[in-house]
Every structure is written in structure tokens, then in C-alpha cells.
Design a protein around this motif. Sequence first.
Motif, PDB file in Angstrom:
ATOM      1  N   TRP B 141       0.813  -1.217   0.000  1.00 36.60           N
ATOM      2  CA  TRP B 141       0.000   0.000   0.000  1.00 36.60           C
ATOM      3  C   TRP B 141       0.844   1.263   0.000  1.00 36.60           C
ATOM      4  O   TRP B 141       0.346   2.348  -0.281  1.00 36.60           O
ATOM      5  N   VAL B 142       2.110   1.141   0.379  1.00 35.38           N
ATOM      6  CA  VAL B 142       2.945   2.340   0.366  1.00 35.38           C
ATOM      7  C   VAL B 142       3.397   2.667  -1.052  1.00 35.38           C
ATOM      8  O   VAL B 142       4.012   3.700  -1.270  1.00 35.38           O
ATOM      9  N   LEU B 152      -8.059   6.662  -3.111  1.00 34.21           N
ATOM     10  CA  LEU B 152      -7.154   5.980  -2.181  1.00 34.21           C
ATOM     11  C   LEU B 152      -5.740   6.022  -2.757  1.00 34.21           C
ATOM     12  O   LEU B 152      -5.437   5.365  -3.742  1.00 34.21           O
ATOM     13  N   TRP B 153      -4.895   6.787  -2.133  1.00 34.78           N
ATOM     14  CA  TRP B 153      -3.597   7.077  -2.710  1.00 34.78           C
ATOM     15  C   TRP B 153      -2.607   7.226  -1.580  1.00 34.78           C
ATOM     16  O   TRP B 153      -2.998   7.377  -0.425  1.00 34.78           O
ATOM     17  N   VAL B 154      -1.348   7.197  -1.903  1.00 35.23           N
ATOM     18  CA  VAL B 154      -0.362   7.351  -0.839  1.00 35.23           C
ATOM     19  C   VAL B 154      -0.248   8.814  -0.437  1.00 35.23           C
ATOM     20  O   VAL B 154      -0.737   9.689  -1.126  1.00 35.23           O
ATOM     21  N   ASN B 155       0.408   9.033   0.696  1.00 37.28           N
ATOM     22  CA  ASN B 155       0.537  10.390   1.216  1.00 37.28           C
ATOM     23  C   ASN B 155       1.920  10.919   0.861  1.00 37.28           C
ATOM     24  O   ASN B 155       2.913  10.536   1.481  1.00 37.28           O
TER      25      ASN B 155
END
Lengths: 1018, 485
Positions: B141-142, B152-155
Motif C-alpha cells: 500500500w505504500v 485511495l492514494w499514498v501520502n
Amino acid sequence: MASNKKYWKSYQELENDTVVQNVANNEFVQDIPTDEFLGNKETLESSSTTRRDFLKYIGFTTAAATVAACEGPVNKSIPYVVKPNDIIAGVADWYATSMADGYDFANILVKTREGRPIQIMPNKDAKGSTTARVQASVLSLYDEKLRLKEPSKAKKKITWADAHNEIGTALTQLKEANKEVVLLTGTMASPSTDKIISEFIAAYPNVKHVVYDAISEYGAVEAFNAMYGVRALPSYKLGDAKAIVSFGADFLGDWHGGFEVEYAEGRKPENGEMSYHVQFESNMSLTGANADKRVVVKPSDQVYALLNLYKALTGTNVPSKATPVDAEIKKVAQVLKKAGKDAVVVTGINDKNAQLITLAINKVLQSEIIDTVNTIHTRQGDDMAVQQLVSNMKSGNVGGLITLNVDPAFTLPNASEFTGALDKVSLKVAMSTEFNSTVEAMDYALPISHYLESWGDTQFRAGQYGLMQPTIQLLFNTAQAQDILLKWSGSDSNYYNYLKTYWSDSVITDTSWNKVLHDGFYHTGVTDAPEAKDIDVASVASALAGSVKGSKYELSLYTTAGLGDGKQANNPWLQEFPDPITRASWDNYLSISMADANELGFKNPVRDNGAIDGNYATLKVNGVTLENVPVMIQPGQAKGSIGLSLGYGRTVGLKEEMQVGVNAYPFYKDFNNFQFDVSIEKTSGWHQFACTQVQKTIAGRHDILKVTTLKEYLTVDPKDHHHGWNKPAYVSYDHNEVEANSIDLWDEHNREMGHHFKLSIDLNTCTGCGACVVACHAENNVPVVGKKEVRIGRDMHWLRIDRYYSSEVETREDAKEQGLSRAEMYRALETEAENPEVTFQPMMCQHCNHAPCETVCPVAATTHGRQGQNQMTYNRCVGTRYCANNCPYRVRRFNWFNYSNNDEFDYNMNSDYGKMVLNPDVVVRSRGVMEKCSFCIQSTQATILQAKKEGRAVRTNEFSTACSSACSTGALVFGDVNNKEDAVTPLVTDKRAYGVLDYLQTKPNVIYQVKVRNTNEA
Amino acid sequence: MSHYEAPIREPLVLGDKTYHDITEDIAKPIEGKANKNWYIAFYISLAAMLWGFGCIFYTIGTGIGVWGLSKNIGWAWDITNFVWWVGIGHAGTLISAVLLLFRQKWRMAINRSAEAMTIFAVFQAGLFPIIHMGRPWNGYWVLPIPNTYGSLWVNFNSPLLWDVFAISTYLSVSLVFWWTGLLPDFAMIRDRAVKPFQKKIYSLISFGWSGRAKDWQRFEEVSLVLAGLATPLVLSVHTIVSFDFATSVNPGWHSTIFPPYFVAGAIFSGFAMVQTLLGIMRKVTNLEAYITRLHIEYMNIVIILTGGIVAVAYATEFFIAWYTGSPYEYYTYLSVGAATGPYWWAFYSLLLFNIAIPQLLWIKKIRRSFVWSFIISIAINIGMWFERFDIIAIVLSKGHLPSTWWRFEPTFVDVGIFIGTIGFFFVLFLLYARTFPVIAQAEVKTILKSSGEFYKIRRDEEGIPTKPEIKVKKAKGKSTKKDKE
């Protein structure tokens, strides 16, 4: 009438065109080539799929289908065939009821979901308040390990009918033999039950009713009786008091049931004045921790000091002795005199004479704070009768003993004598909700319904009635004691009808039963004040002075906020609840002063894993020896005194994990909380404590915890650059010192739309009781992790109450004055004072508007909500723990293990019954994810939805969180600052308001109100 | 041909080596049988690795709770080990890329192994961010993988995400760079191989290297380009790793000097690790003629330099902690509070191993001593581990709120995983030593003439350069021509 009509679809068809005919003939272009396949024998024979293969395929697919069918858990969910009228799945029902378990009494509201009680809140309309234990009692309902489930005789199951028959016969025989039968109950404070018992006695005149309180306040009851002719406890209107002087009375704890609501009313500096509270005590109690001035004095001197105060106030000479605190007593006498009728003196010494002295002092002061009208009826125990019972049993004069929800075989100081004497009793019936030592020792064990399953009524104070109603179907094969007694008395009525009749006949005058049942309370009010009789102070004083035999060490027994008398010792929430003072969970311990600890060689080293250890001691009191008592050094403990809490050390019936602590009841000789003739000896070995806080002081970081005095509050500008008591943080910007809040690295969130939630925490009215901690446990399905895990710093509390002691050196200026080097200064700042001032600081997720946790999460699992919350998406969390490391408040909690359905953590989330308490609105977190306070988003959203459904705006003060609802003193105020009317809105801009660590500019949505101490001496 | 070399310059290849000798020396460990020492070392490493893997599986199966972490200390050995291993990797890149650009010939004897060390160290480092997750099975998920969940995306604000990019870039560039350099050497082994299977494997991994002039030309160009790409990575990777701390709010982490200080520390520790590895390798694989005192000394000089930068950084941190007068800064990992607190031993270990002991390298005798270099390199390895432990554990142990002050004690799983990665590292390295040409022989051959003792003697005696060999290597004589400095 056959028709020859022919329908055609086109001219071509009509004309019988060949094309059309061909098309019609060829409608099915190809025949299925069955003949080709089956007719040709050769191909059939040469086919590789033989009959054997075919069977193999069939076999395989069947087997595969079977195997596939084995997989997959079957979760049975049974729909309502006939839906109950008042239950809508997903919608909570609230019931007003009362709790009365013999020690804890409260008017409460019970939240039920799908017929299961899941949370308890104070019924604030009924002036109810809850403690941690009341909050946690909902979990005790589901305690399938400890609760009695079936009637039994000599540990063998019997039916209720047989039990009634056999006991009824035995009672009749004993009646005929005129052998005494004792009905031993705790305080029930229930008028209808009193009546039932009197009818039972009428049916069996040989029955004697003895009331037994495990934790006795007999002295106060008897003293009040002697002076005012009422067997009850006086109440205290502490909210109106200008001066409160307490001699060891823990009135914010369990003394007289607690007065935290009234006390907090008098602690609001906004009014321009506050009560001045002096506490003389030997243990550090919750009350002492909140006092403006706390004077440490050992138990024997407490008695003399009380007498000296009488002397100082009246000038009359009474027998006493000089004490080290006489100078303070003189000062206090001045204060009391000045406050006059607004002053009150209370004492926690469970001695009739000591209580009489305080009553006499209050009379001298003409105190209007002591309330002799609205008397308290929650302690009715008769210590003399209980001791008489034991001696009667020993001499064989008792033919039958029926206990009801008491555990004398554990809680009596002479419990072994009691169990030994049971052999001489022929009829032994224990009616009990739970299994305990008494049930084990008796012949018959009759399971009694939990209060949440029961009907009942209460009268905690004169004229203040309450009703108890079932909130769930009976979980086990239990019955109510009242029904049983009615049956034995030969009545046909059931208790529900009896109760209803009793109330409409004797209690209700101007309203309906349904209305009272809905409200849960009915206050009639009392007017007739009892006359105070004169007492012979001189003889009382000499008796009092004579009863004290001071010794080198003196023991002061107390109850903790977590376990109280120990009835709920099998409740994991309460075991895990950190003591407000020591912040130790899962334990009791001998508290000792630093000076004595040094002398006796006791230490509390901090281990490399962060946990605290303690030495063991052998404690000998009046000839009773207890080995392996863990020792904890307690700042503020009077030298020469030691403390030990009652209620721990229970083992019978408890889960192994809950069998913690030592049993102090054997020391509770004559039900006296002060015990002299104490010797302590250090023994070998280390005890492993489970403390949630190791560092005891604020270490000079006063921007975390701001405290001021009433005088400064009233006279000094809070933002004054030099003397301000609520100075904002300054940072350097463009080489200028500017207010931290005036500059911002980030864009401000747009808060104009919708709600913006904030929580205000008043450090002044927060007494540290911890009801909010347990409320949060219940509301948010916070897991219990057990002693071993708490010990190494893995408690899961979303809300904790930090407790800070003051140090001898509090500020840089102090250090400079004393000429300390920097290293010395910090060492001094880290070290707690011998008699420190105490401050409590509830700490939960601060819901920062600029949250450090949000920026560091790689997967954006923690983000900012529109309504001001910092939100945590459990599903998205991968568990890097970076957010926790970057949280300056360290409020994030990580699921180190799976805490549900895991035998390693055999608490309420590992059993079907225990899981019934879970809040269905909140997910149970799996291992490997971070969790934290959510501002109870499930409840704020429910409020919004409710309003939407009803087509209205959300009402003022309609929003609440579990902690703010549970807070009896109103220290926690939650609300929407976009609603100008909400109670929280003015608090945000109050001159006492500040944000913790505001120099970091996290801009938290949790606002603290500066603590104000009254040093004005009234 | 008009080559002149200062007589005072020490030779980089000792002994009377001819080109063929070099080939033989490098190919020997691959073609011959492993000795007993190799097997002993390999099995010990393998055992450690398996133990570590066991601990990792135990962690993943049970929960991070089997480590010694707590509510207040969310990282300790995991991220310490991560940063330690990443730091170690840096020397490889520095040696192969930066020194290539600076035309430092002495790197040729060590760059292959240093790069191998880099890659193996990054493997170890990369393990930790994955296993330290509470739910490592969701670790992907990273990565910014497009998905069907809308937003839904990475930060991209998170330094941990930067880490993901930094480490993966670093690993891929290092791997390509390393492999490129290996091509002619693999081809050499391929050409010598007699066993068909071996031949097949080496022809596969040498990517059809033919040794034509065009091959050499492209090889040189790609090496330069990759060196150019890898050089910023030397600075960026550890800079980004330091952002994990520097961008946080914790006193002691929130420090602007972290990026240069971390980079210097990384090179410092990396060179120490190269010293450690080569100290063993030159003995075990009989490469004393190629890894000489001169190499050791050069590396020690880099260590003194970077160690000096680190020491200055420490002093700055300590000074600032004192100078702010802030009660929060008083307890950072380099402060009086740390020196007198429960972690005093970690504080003093850091100063001893990282500052005090490396100062011995100012003494020329010690700097040129194999034994001393080895001992000091071990000390630095320990010291740099303590640096990261101090930064993480001491800082987290004294959070903002005194009520959250806590301590950390590792469990056997923490220790097991760390030892496991050391085992894993050595397993890889030992396998590498038996299957890869551990010295870039093609490159070393280019400096033989100017640095080989044998050729110098012949030059002095005969006054003429030796011809035949020059002919063989003429095609890649490019770099030697300009080699005047």
C-alpha cells in the motif's frame, strides 16, 4: 366455430415464395449432431474419456465440492420472526435505572443495543454521578466466569423448586425450634426490599436481619444517630462551602459515596471565589490530591489534631496530645472561624467518637454546609451486629444463615472465624450474583440476578427515590432476592407487582408509575430537620484520645477508585484501570513515605523495559501477618504511616489473570481504617508493578500544565509578559518574537460549514476520578491487555489521566535562587517533592488542526475530518507507528497483538458473553493497526443523523462524547463551536483556555482550562 | 607510451603480477573449491540467517508485540537497524561512483566488493521497513499503485514514502551499476569456464559481452552515466532517511543539520564496513596483492574526514541542546540529560566508538596497519549502530509530556532479527565471494602498468614499456592516457 382464417406476415409469404419457405425450413440451421456422436460406434470407442475416467471426474468434483463446503465459517444470524416493538436494530435504547450493589449506588442511564446493555451513564436529571466502578459494572453483568448460573446445593445443581422446598422446610423447622436465623445483607437502600424483609421476619419471627457493609462507615452512622437521632449519614453542600477541612475523609473518593459534584461546584474561579480546602491525611488520597493545602499527618496524630482543632475553636480543654501539625491547626481554626457558617469539617476516621467531634465542631461553627436533612442512606451496616453474629455462630446459637450479595467469608477481618463457625449452622443459604468465598462455604447457592436484570427501587438520600428496571432478559437461571423472600414468606405476588403496588401506595403522590419508570427517579423532598442533641464532648474526647495508641508505624486502610470493596475484582476494565494517584493497575501495594522507605531499605527501581519494580515486605498488624506485600514509595505519605488498599487479593472464582494483589481485610480489625501496632520487614524478591506512568513530575515543562492561584487569576493579566499565568507561546519569526498562533506554516482549515467539534477540559474541576477512562473503554471497545503488557507500557487506554507531582524546585527562577547548576536544576525538577501538590491532566487525542501524525503516515490512514477530528482509518493502516512517534502527546495506541479471540488475552473480548458488551457502532481493531480517541465520531454522527431524520438542526449541547457524558463534575465539555450557544464555545476563548504544547502550533481541538488553586486561606 | 609516473607513488598492485596472474587470482575462488574456513563462515552465517528468518516469521505470525516496543517508543531496533544498514551501503556507491568521477584509481581493487556490500546491505535495510509494519502483508500500500478505490492514494507528505522511493531507486541504480561493471569480468569467467553448466550461467549473466571495441566504448560510457546518476544518490538517500527524523516534531529529531550529518555518518560507517569486509576477504581469498596498505590508508583517510564531520555534528547538536535552554532539548540524545539519564551507557558508547577511537587513525602507523584498521572499523560499526539507537530510542524515551517518558528493552526477537540480517548479509557476501569476480579485474589490469611493481621494475631496468600486453588492452586504454595526476 373453427376458423379458417390464415394470417400472413408478408406478401411473399402469402404468395408462397420459395425464399420464404427456405428460410422457414432452415430456421434451425444445424441439427445437433447427436447421431454423429452416438451413432458412430468407432469414435465412441476411440474416445479417451472412458467410463472409468468419467467416474473419476465425478468422484473428484464431488469430493472437491464437499471439501469446499467444509470451508467458511457459519455465522448464524437469526432474524426476528416477530420483531419486538421497542427494539429497532441499530438504534440504541436508553433506560433510566439505579445501581445498588452494596457499595456503589448511583442513578444511571443504561444504553442498550438489540437488547443488550452496553454502557452506563449518570442520570444527570436525578443528580446522579458515576464512578469508574459504576461505569464498569455493565461488564460484570456478562461475567460468565464468576456469575452464578444455576441454583446449587453442595455444589450440585438443583432446581429452583427443590431449593425453595428444601429451604422452606428448613426454615419452618428452625421456626418451630425457635432457632435464630440471620439474614445477612449489604446495604440495599431499597424501601420496598426493607418492607419485604420485614414481612419475611413477620412470617418467620426467628429471623434477624443484619446489615453488613464490607467497608464500614459505622462510626459516622452511629455518631449521627447519637446526635440527630437518625441512623444515616449527613450530606454536605460542599458547593456552597468557603472552607472545607477534612481529616482523612476521601470525599472525592468513596467516603459517604462521594461528593465530587458538589465539591466541583465550589471550585469555579469564574465566580470570583472558590472554596478553600485543607486536607489532613496520611495516605495520598484523591481528595488530598485536589486539596488547596494538604497536610501530612500520621493516623494517631490525625485524631489528636482533630481534638486540637476543637480545642482551638472552642477554647475548651479536651484531652489530647501535641502533634507536629498544631501550627497548621491553629491557622485552620482561624480560617474556619472566618468562614463561619460556610465552613465545614469532615473526617474519615471510622470511629463514632471522632465523628461526634466533627459534628460538634460543625455545630460550633454553626455550619450550614453540613446537611442533616437530606441524609444519605447508602451505608447502613451495623458492625456490632455483625460481630455479634459471628460470636453467636461460634456458640452455636444460630440455626440458619442466609446471605444476600455479601461475602463475609472474604471481607470480614475475622473471616476464618466466620467460616469455622459455619459448621455450627444447620441452614446455610447464599444468595449471590457471583461466586465468592461465602458461596463456596455455604450449602445452598442461589443465583441472584444482576442489577441490570432486576426490578427494584432505591432511596439513596432522604426523599430521593429511584427505580431499578431490567435492561436485558435474564442471562442465566437466576432470580431476584425479593422474589425469593416473597416466596419464602408465603406470598403469591411477584416482586414486580409488589413493587408497583408499594410505590403507588407509599411513594408516588403526584405522578404516574410510568413517568417515574421513565425518569428513573422521584424526588419528594424532605423538610423536617432533626434536632441536634447536645453531647458530652469532654467524655467523647477522652474516649477518643484513649482509643488511640500511636506506634512507630501506623496503617491506614483505604479503597481504590478501581476496585472499591473488591466486589468487581473479576472485571478486567477495573483491573486495568490505573489508580488515579499511583497510576498502577492490576495491583494493590503498601504505600510508604520516602523517609521510611530509606530507613527500611525499600526501593522502586525503574527497569530497562520502563517498568517499575518494588520490594516485598512482611506486614504484621495486631498479630496478623501478611507476607509478600509489594511496597510502593508514595510522595505525600505521612512519615510513620503506611497505606494498603482493601478489595484486592481475591482468588476464589476469579480468572487467574485477575487474582492479583494482597488481601488487606484481615487487617481491618474492628472495621477501623486506622490500625496501630504495625511492624514492617523487608523480604527478598522483587514485585513487578504495572504502572502506566513512570516520570512523576512535569520536569519544568509548565506550558503543558498551567497552574495558577486564585489571587493571580483575579488580579493578574493572564497574558502579561512577565507575570501572566496563561502566557501564549512565543516563537521567533523574522528575528522578532511573535505569538506562536499569529503565524502558520499551513493553510487554515475552512471551518465555516458544518460542525467544528472541540473539547474543553477544566483542570480545576477534574478530580481525576477516572470515570471517563472506563466510559471510553466501554464506548470504544478499547481492549484490555493484562498486567504483563501494561507493565511494559502497552495499555490501550484512549483516554488517560496523567498525574503530576510538584517538585521542590518548580521553576528556573527557584533554581537560580538556590544557585543550582543546570544539571542540578533538571535533576531537581525531575524529582517529586516529599509532600507534593498534585495535578491531574486528562489526555487523549488532541485532534490537532495541524496534526503531526497526519503528515507522516505513508498511506494516509490518518487524516483530518471536516468537523475538526483527526480521523483514523483502521482498514488503511499498515502499522508503521510513525504517527505515534510523531505525536507529541503520545496518545496513539498500537495493537501489538490480536486482542480479541485470543487465548493469550482472555478478557472480555475472548468470550461470547464478554463480547456482548461491545459497542456495535465501533469496530474491534485487528492487530497491527494504530488506534486512538475519535471524539466518539460514531456518537456525533448518530446525533447528526437523528437531527436530519427529524428535520431539524442539531440542538444546543446535543453533541457529547463518552467521556464528557461520564464526567460528573462537568470538567469535560464537548460541543460544536460553530454553534455559538453550545457550552463549549465560550470556553474556547476563556481567559483560562490554553492548548497543550501550543508552541508546536499543532492547534489542538482539545482545550484545557488553567488549574486555579486557592491559596487565599478562605 | 609516454607514460611517466612519480617514483614516490606507491604501487596499487603489489607483487610481480602479470595480466594473466590477475586473471588467475580473480578466477581462482570461482573455479576452485572452497576451503574449510569458507564453509565454517558460511554455515555460521546461514544459521544466523535462519534464526533471524524464524524471528521474522514469529513476528509476522504473532504481532509486533514480540518486540520490546511500547506505546511511547514505537521504533527502536527496527529502524536503528534499517538506518544502520542503509548507511553501510553508502560507501559502495561512493567508491564506485564518486571515486570513478574523480578518477581515483585505487578504488578499482575495492569497488566491486564495496558495491556488493551496498546491495546486500540495502537488502537488509529494506527488510526492516517491511517487517516493522504491523500488517506487512499490506506493505504494498505504500506504493502508488492505481486502484479502483477512487482517491485511495499514498501520502506524498510522508517521509516514509520518500524513503520508499529513495531506497528502491538506490537499490535499482546500484544493482544496474554493479552489474554493468561485472559484465567484462563475467565474460572472462565465461570464457575460461570448462563446465557446460557454469558456462551457460556465466554467458547468461554476462549479457553476451564480446570484448569488441564497441563493447568497451559503451561500457565506459554507461559507467560514466551511471556514476553520474549514482553520485546524487550518495547524498540523497541518507538525506531522505534523515528526513524521517528531521521533519518530525520530536526534540532531538527536529534538527536541520540532519541531512549532511547523516550522509557523512553513512559514508563513515560504510567505509568502516568495507574495511571490515576487505580485512577478512583479502586474507581469505589471497588478494593481498590487490588490497594493499595503500587502500587501507586511503579509506582510513576518508574515515577520518567523515568521522570529523560527524564529530562536528555531534558537537553542534550538543551545543544547541544546551544553548536553547529549552527543557525539551535538555534530554535529546546528545545532551547532559542523556549523559546522566538511564541511557548514559549508550551515550558514552557513541562518543567512545564514533569519536574517540577513530582519532587513532591520525597516527600513520595505525592508519596503515591492517589489524588496527580492522579493529577500528569494528568499533565504528558499533558506534554508528549506537548513533542510530541513541537518536531513536533516547529521543523517544523522553517525549514531550513527562508522563510518557519510558524505556526500551529489546527482546530475543529484536536481537534475533538483527543477528539474522547480519547472517543474511554474510551469506550473500560469502556466496558472492565464491561466484562473482570479487575484484574488477578488467579495470585493475588497466592500472597494472602504472602501478604494478613488476612493470615498474621492468621500466626502470629496460626503460621501455612492455608491448604485448599493452596491445591486448589497447582498446580501453582511454582512461590510462589521461592519467597524469
